[in-house]
Design an enzyme around this catalytic site. Sequence first.
Site, mmCIF file in Angstrom:
data_model
loop_
_atom_site.group_PDB
_atom_site.id
_atom_site.type_symbol
_atom_site.label_atom_id
_atom_site.label_comp_id
_atom_site.label_asym_id
_atom_site.label_seq_id
_atom_site.Cartn_x
_atom_site.Cartn_y
_atom_site.Cartn_z
ATOM 1 N N HIS A 56 13.345 -1.829 -1.778
ATOM 2 C CA HIS A 56 11.886 -1.832 -1.945
ATOM 3 C C HIS A 56 11.219 -2.467 -0.724
ATOM 4 O O HIS A 56 10.203 -3.133 -0.845
ATOM 5 C CB HIS A 56 11.530 -2.569 -3.238
ATOM 6 C CG HIS A 56 10.120 -2.345 -3.715
ATOM 7 N ND1 HIS A 56 9.511 -1.109 -3.725
ATOM 8 C CD2 HIS A 56 9.184 -3.211 -4.198
ATOM 9 C CE1 HIS A 56 8.279 -1.237 -4.203
ATOM 10 N NE2 HIS A 56 8.050 -2.499 -4.484
ATOM 11 N N HIS A 93 7.613 -5.987 1.800
ATOM 12 C CA HIS A 93 6.657 -5.304 0.940
ATOM 13 C C HIS A 93 5.353 -4.894 1.628
ATOM 14 O O HIS A 93 4.265 -4.982 1.038
ATOM 15 C CB HIS A 93 6.376 -6.169 -0.305
ATOM 16 C CG HIS A 93 5.952 -5.376 -1.507
ATOM 17 N ND1 HIS A 93 4.639 -5.043 -1.760
ATOM 18 C CD2 HIS A 93 6.658 -4.835 -2.517
ATOM 19 C CE1 HIS A 93 4.576 -4.346 -2.886
ATOM 20 N NE2 HIS A 93 5.789 -4.198 -3.364
ATOM 21 N N HIS A 96 7.852 -4.439 -13.305
ATOM 22 C CA HIS A 96 8.079 -5.430 -12.240
ATOM 23 C C HIS A 96 8.764 -6.652 -12.832
ATOM 24 O O HIS A 96 8.243 -7.233 -13.793
ATOM 25 C CB HIS A 96 6.754 -5.827 -11.601
ATOM 26 C CG HIS A 96 6.070 -4.663 -10.922
ATOM 27 N ND1 HIS A 96 5.366 -3.726 -11.633
ATOM 28 C CD2 HIS A 96 6.037 -4.280 -9.627
ATOM 29 C CE1 HIS A 96 4.905 -2.796 -10.787
ATOM 30 N NE2 HIS A 96 5.305 -3.115 -9.568
ATOM 31 N N ASP A 153 10.517 -3.469 -10.086
ATOM 32 C CA ASP A 153 10.248 -3.684 -8.665
ATOM 33 C C ASP A 153 9.907 -5.144 -8.359
ATOM 34 O O ASP A 153 9.539 -5.915 -9.252
ATOM 35 C CB ASP A 153 9.033 -2.854 -8.231
ATOM 36 C CG ASP A 153 9.313 -1.365 -8.210
ATOM 37 O OD1 ASP A 153 10.355 -0.930 -8.719
ATOM 38 O OD2 ASP A 153 8.450 -0.636 -7.681
ATOM 39 N N ASP A 154 9.948 -5.451 -7.084
ATOM 40 C CA ASP A 154 9.389 -6.675 -6.469
ATOM 41 C C ASP A 154 10.239 -7.932 -6.669
ATOM 42 O O ASP A 154 9.903 -8.974 -6.143
ATOM 43 C CB ASP A 154 7.956 -6.980 -6.949
ATOM 44 C CG ASP A 154 6.963 -5.904 -6.541
ATOM 45 O OD1 ASP A 154 7.386 -4.937 -5.881
ATOM 46 O OD2 ASP A 154 5.775 -6.030 -6.887
HETATM 47 ZN ZN ZN Z 1 6.248 -3.328 -5.154
#
Ligand code: ZN
Length: 243
Positions: free
Chosen positions: A102, A106, A193, A52-53
């Site tokens: 995602h 955020h 991540h 993620d991210d």
């Molecule tokens: Zn995240």
Amino acid sequence: KTINKKKYYFGENGKAYTGTKTVSHYLCHFDKKGVMYRQIDKNKKMVALTYDDGPSIYTPKILKTLKANDAVATFFVVGSRVSTYSDTVKSEYKMHCQIGNHSYNHPILTKVGADTIKKEISKTNDAVKKVTGEKPIIMRPPGGATNSTVKKNVKMPMIIWSVDTLDWKTRNAESTKKAVLDHVKDGDIVLMHDLYDATATASQTIIPELVKRGYQLVTVSELAQCRGSKLKNGKSYFSFKKK
Ligand code: ZN
């Protein structure tokens, strides 16, 4: 019957398969010309690594490790980062990794209104499509946070996780490795991540070790499909275990 060495597979109508097809107990991907580029044995163990991210400057290090191990992963990208790292997103796509949504900036979606949720989702889908030509078909809510408003407005399947590495907190390769390798089981979805070098370093051990243990590293959609799960919009999924 083995199809391992076949590049093409022909249906009863004599035409080569294209797209995604099940052949015997294999899930197979064929390109537009009918050449098979990936196959997954449904009877064997499998796990979906998710990052993620990102994308970030550390994502290529993860991609390199995946490639060296003939593996794929799912990247839940933050929309606002996609144009900056468009080459990385393109590489993910070309390697047949899955690109998930995602959100764009955020935010924790349970703390914003319906209009913001819709915008966060659609802007990211558009940003990815601009780079790869395809919109994501799965999403992961930031922090894994959902409620009825989120479910109603996201309008995509929501993928949570079953193995939480806490890599964002520890930023320590050793602890991320342990978190995965001491807990992973068939059908798990692992949360990491691609924003941290420690996670990319941990992946250099995790990925070959999982392959060594007999796991097939697959995308979230492949895992769901192999386990007979049809993903529904607005529903949350944590893992896809054998039924
Ligand atoms: Zn995240």
